[in-house]
Motif scaffolding. Structure first.
Motif, mmCIF file in Angstrom:
data_model
loop_
_atom_site.group_PDB
_atom_site.id
_atom_site.type_symbol
_atom_site.label_atom_id
_atom_site.label_comp_id
_atom_site.label_asym_id
_atom_site.label_seq_id
_atom_site.Cartn_x
_atom_site.Cartn_y
_atom_site.Cartn_z
ATOM 1 N N PHE A 1 0.826 -1.201 0.000
ATOM 2 C CA PHE A 1 0.000 0.000 0.000
ATOM 3 C C PHE A 1 0.866 1.260 0.000
ATOM 4 O O PHE A 1 0.642 2.174 -0.806
ATOM 5 N N ILE B 1 0.968 3.923 -3.009
ATOM 6 C CA ILE B 1 0.380 5.243 -2.820
ATOM 7 C C ILE B 1 1.420 6.344 -2.976
ATOM 8 O O ILE B 1 1.166 7.388 -3.575
ATOM 9 N N ILE C 1 0.715 8.479 -6.753
ATOM 10 C CA ILE C 1 0.164 9.839 -6.674
ATOM 11 C C ILE C 1 0.992 10.827 -7.497
ATOM 12 O O ILE C 1 0.444 11.542 -8.341
ATOM 13 N N TYR D 1 -3.063 2.485 -10.497
ATOM 14 C CA TYR D 1 -3.611 3.555 -9.664
ATOM 15 C C TYR D 1 -3.155 4.934 -10.115
ATOM 16 O O TYR D 1 -3.852 5.933 -9.864
ATOM 17 N N PHE E 1 -5.580 8.218 -10.242
ATOM 18 C CA PHE E 1 -5.227 9.479 -9.604
ATOM 19 C C PHE E 1 -5.109 10.603 -10.637
ATOM 20 O O PHE E 1 -5.421 11.756 -10.343
ATOM 21 N N VAL F 1 -9.249 11.192 -3.472
ATOM 22 C CA VAL F 1 -7.980 10.510 -3.197
ATOM 23 C C VAL F 1 -8.138 9.586 -1.997
ATOM 24 O O VAL F 1 -7.633 8.458 -1.991
ATOM 25 N N GLU G 1 -10.075 6.492 -3.057
ATOM 26 C CA GLU G 1 -9.255 5.615 -3.887
ATOM 27 C C GLU G 1 -8.204 4.901 -3.042
ATOM 28 O O GLU G 1 -7.845 3.747 -3.317
ATOM 29 N N SER G 2 -7.717 5.564 -2.009
ATOM 30 C CA SER G 2 -6.718 4.962 -1.129
ATOM 31 C C SER G 2 -7.318 3.804 -0.335
ATOM 32 O O SER G 2 -6.669 2.768 -0.135
ATOM 33 N N LEU H 1 -7.559 0.950 -2.567
ATOM 34 C CA LEU H 1 -6.247 0.337 -2.747
ATOM 35 C C LEU H 1 -5.946 -0.674 -1.651
ATOM 36 O O LEU H 1 -5.403 -1.750 -1.922
ATOM 37 N N THR I 1 -8.543 0.021 7.079
ATOM 38 C CA THR I 1 -9.316 1.045 6.366
ATOM 39 C C THR I 1 -9.839 2.111 7.325
ATOM 40 O O THR I 1 -9.947 3.287 6.952
ATOM 41 N N LEU J 1 -6.989 4.498 8.020
ATOM 42 C CA LEU J 1 -6.759 5.327 6.834
ATOM 43 C C LEU J 1 -7.856 6.381 6.680
ATOM 44 O O LEU J 1 -7.578 7.539 6.353
#
Length: 219
Positions: A24, A28, A32, A102, A106, A152, A155-156, A159, A202, A205
């Motif tokens: 991850f 990420i 990005i 990804y 993004f 964002v 989407e994270s 991911l 999650t 996050l």
């Protein structure tokens, strides 16, 4: 189900979760800036660069991530002539697949953020005597990031869940160890444990991005 059993299955699953978290962060942190570069390429005045960026985004968003992972892990080594030079470690190949996929998503998020900025912002910057670099870094990018931040964040979170696809390319992550325990012990408890671990990741996050959104809201 005894506590001893839960402890027994939890140890390897947490080791698998470390692989999940590592993927991850690599994906990420890399996707990005690559996505932002793609956004700039899409807006390039050079038609070929813009067309190639559009085509890349269309292909990566229009095909399944799993298919892309399988292609990178198992398909590239089968190419004639150059295939032997494209044999990658499974984890490295998986990281590459996630990053490339990804970055396309993004890129679209950032493009949407740029389109949402009123053209009057550019005109106001000209009136203030700001050059193009100052306008971009001091006015446009902060607003773009604030607008794009909720997308964002979403989407994270996606991911984190998509890292379960590592299981399909034989990378030992969280779901791999859960499935191993299920097959060995004939119980679905490991799946519930894996689900709780994903929910915790999650949740953390989501809380991080909520705090980030609140910070930018008051700036």
């Amino acid at each position: 189900m005894s506590l001893d059993y839960l402890i027994t299955i939890l140890k390897p699953m947490l080791e698998g979760a470390q692989m999940t978290v590592l993927l991850f962060f690599i994906a990420i942190v890399t996707s990005i800036p690559l996505g932002f570069a793609l956004t700039l390429a899409v807006k390039s005045r050079f038609k070929l660069v813009s067309w190639l960026a559009h085509a890349y985004i269309y292909v990566m968003r229009g095909t399944p991530l799993l298919l892309q992972l399988l292609l990178i892990c198992f398909g590239l080594p089968m190419l004639p002539v150059v295939g032997e030079y494209l044999v990658l470690d499974r984890f490295v190949a998986a990281c590459l697949g996630f990053i490339l996929n990804y970055a396309a998503y993004f890129a679209e998020i950032f493009r949407g953020g740029l389109l949402a900025i009123d053209k009057g912002q550019y005109e106001a910057a000209q009136v203030l005597g700001l050059n193009k670099w100052q306008t971009t870094t001091r006015i446009i990018l902060p607003q773009m990031f604030r607008i794009a931040l909720p997308a964002v964040a979403n989407e994270s979170v996606t991911l984190v869940k998509d890292t379960a696809l590592l299981y399909a390319v034989a990378v030992p992550e969280l779901l791999h160890f859960a499935q191993t325990a299920v097959n060995r012990d004939f119980t679905i408890v490991p799946f519930f444990v894996a689900g709780i671990i994903y929910l915790i990741m999650t949740l953390l996050l989501t809380l991080f991005f909520k705090r980030l959104e609140q910070r930018f809201k008051f700036e």
